[in-house]
Design a protein around this motif. Sequence first.
Motif, mmCIF file in Angstrom:
data_model
loop_
_atom_site.group_PDB
_atom_site.id
_atom_site.type_symbol
_atom_site.label_atom_id
_atom_site.label_comp_id
_atom_site.label_asym_id
_atom_site.label_seq_id
_atom_site.Cartn_x
_atom_site.Cartn_y
_atom_site.Cartn_z
ATOM 1 N N GLY A 13 -68.572 39.556 -101.607
ATOM 2 C CA GLY A 13 -67.834 40.816 -101.629
ATOM 3 C C GLY A 13 -66.354 40.549 -101.400
ATOM 4 O O GLY A 13 -65.965 39.476 -100.923
ATOM 5 N N ILE A 14 -65.532 41.536 -101.745
ATOM 6 C CA ILE A 14 -64.084 41.429 -101.494
ATOM 7 C C ILE A 14 -63.861 41.287 -99.979
ATOM 8 O O ILE A 14 -64.499 41.977 -99.182
ATOM 9 N N GLY A 15 -63.036 40.330 -99.611
ATOM 10 C CA GLY A 15 -62.738 40.122 -98.195
ATOM 11 C C GLY A 15 -63.881 39.493 -97.401
ATOM 12 O O GLY A 15 -63.819 39.404 -96.180
ATOM 13 N N SER A 16 -64.924 39.013 -98.120
ATOM 14 C CA SER A 16 -66.053 38.416 -97.389
ATOM 15 C C SER A 16 -65.744 36.988 -96.953
ATOM 16 O O SER A 16 -66.377 36.455 -96.044
ATOM 17 N N GLY A 17 -64.780 36.380 -97.631
ATOM 18 C CA GLY A 17 -64.395 35.020 -97.238
ATOM 19 C C GLY A 17 -64.586 33.976 -98.330
ATOM 20 O O GLY A 17 -64.726 32.794 -98.036
ATOM 21 N N LYS A 18 -64.545 34.404 -99.596
ATOM 22 C CA LYS A 18 -64.716 33.449 -100.694
ATOM 23 C C LYS A 18 -63.648 32.358 -100.650
ATOM 24 O O LYS A 18 -63.950 31.181 -100.783
ATOM 25 N N THR A 20 -61.854 31.421 -98.178
ATOM 26 C CA THR A 20 -62.015 30.592 -96.981
ATOM 27 C C THR A 20 -63.097 29.533 -97.222
ATOM 28 O O THR A 20 -62.898 28.351 -96.931
ATOM 29 N N GLU A 113 -64.913 29.653 -108.218
ATOM 30 C CA GLU A 113 -64.811 30.841 -107.360
ATOM 31 C C GLU A 113 -64.278 32.032 -108.151
ATOM 32 O O GLU A 113 -63.208 31.960 -108.751
ATOM 33 N N ARG A 142 -61.133 42.747 -92.257
ATOM 34 C CA ARG A 142 -60.348 41.606 -92.740
ATOM 35 C C ARG A 142 -59.381 42.025 -93.836
ATOM 36 O O ARG A 142 -58.257 41.519 -93.904
ATOM 37 N N ASN A 177 -70.598 34.413 -93.546
ATOM 38 C CA ASN A 177 -69.251 34.264 -92.970
ATOM 39 C C ASN A 177 -68.893 35.464 -92.096
ATOM 40 O O ASN A 177 -67.748 35.887 -92.040
ATOM 41 N N ALA A 179 -69.441 35.463 -88.837
ATOM 42 C CA ALA A 179 -69.060 34.968 -87.505
ATOM 43 C C ALA A 179 -67.789 34.117 -87.599
ATOM 44 O O ALA A 179 -66.995 34.296 -88.530
ATOM 45 N N ASP A 180 -67.606 33.212 -86.652
ATOM 46 C CA ASP A 180 -66.333 32.472 -86.639
ATOM 47 C C ASP A 180 -66.330 31.333 -87.673
ATOM 48 O O ASP A 180 -67.345 31.004 -88.280
ATOM 49 N N LEU A 181 -65.165 30.735 -87.835
ATOM 50 C CA LEU A 181 -64.993 29.723 -88.871
ATOM 51 C C LEU A 181 -65.834 28.481 -88.659
ATOM 52 O O LEU A 181 -66.290 27.864 -89.618
ATOM 53 N N THR A 184 -69.183 28.960 -90.097
ATOM 54 C CA THR A 184 -69.136 28.902 -91.557
ATOM 55 C C THR A 184 -68.995 27.453 -92.029
ATOM 56 O O THR A 184 -69.650 27.020 -92.974
#
Length: 196
Positions: A13-18, A20, A113, A142, A177, A179-181, A184
């Motif tokens: 999803g948008i802002g899900s962390g792609k 990252t 991506e 986010r 994603n 939780a914290d980095l 992930t």
Amino acid sequence: MRDGLKVLGLTGGIGSGKSTVARLISELGVPVLDADQLAREVVEPALAEVAAAWPQAIGPDGKVHRKRLADIVFADPAQRLRLEAIMHPRIQALANERLDALAAKGHPLAFYEASLLVESGRYKDFDGLVVVTAAPETQLERLLARGDLSQGEAQARIDAQLPLLAKVRVATHLVDNDADLDATKTQVERLVASLR
Ligand code: ATP
């Protein structure tokens, strides 16, 4: 699969962390093509067609005003399809060129991506699909933290996409994603190790 190169789609999803997750994957030495970056590279050659379709999205400098164009196409699915039809063949040609080059260099694994792989059905063109997930509240939080969208605009962009569940259903691999980095990163390391 092309000449020994396995290519997986990477979406969410948008802002899900792609982005990252893409960065974490590339830090492991695995190339990730970014469809947004490819789109930026092909937008100049596509400028005449974009200008004909949306003259209001061309800035005084003669270049595409990206935010204005995004606002137009996010507000209207028909306009979005029209932009896709202009951009997609060019992006695909460039992506193929880049993937051929990676295969020629002997890379065994790469990722592609893009935010709309499931919506467009293009996820089927890959050797697998990684979907990055985060709770809708986290996505919104986010997006807002980036500071360039109002709450209404951010929510409209989330709503313009397929629900995350529809993407999860066609995924071959998931990265949570929410939780914290560090959490992930651990998942990304496992994922890459299992695919290599
Ligand atoms: P878009 O769909 O807009 O391209 P995206 O899915 O690529 O977004 P990112 O840009 O990776 O998402 O992440 C959105 C924002 O959330 C960024 O500011 C990023 O730094 C932040 N973020 C991503 N993952 C985490 C995390 N696990 N913990 C905290 N912040 C995160």
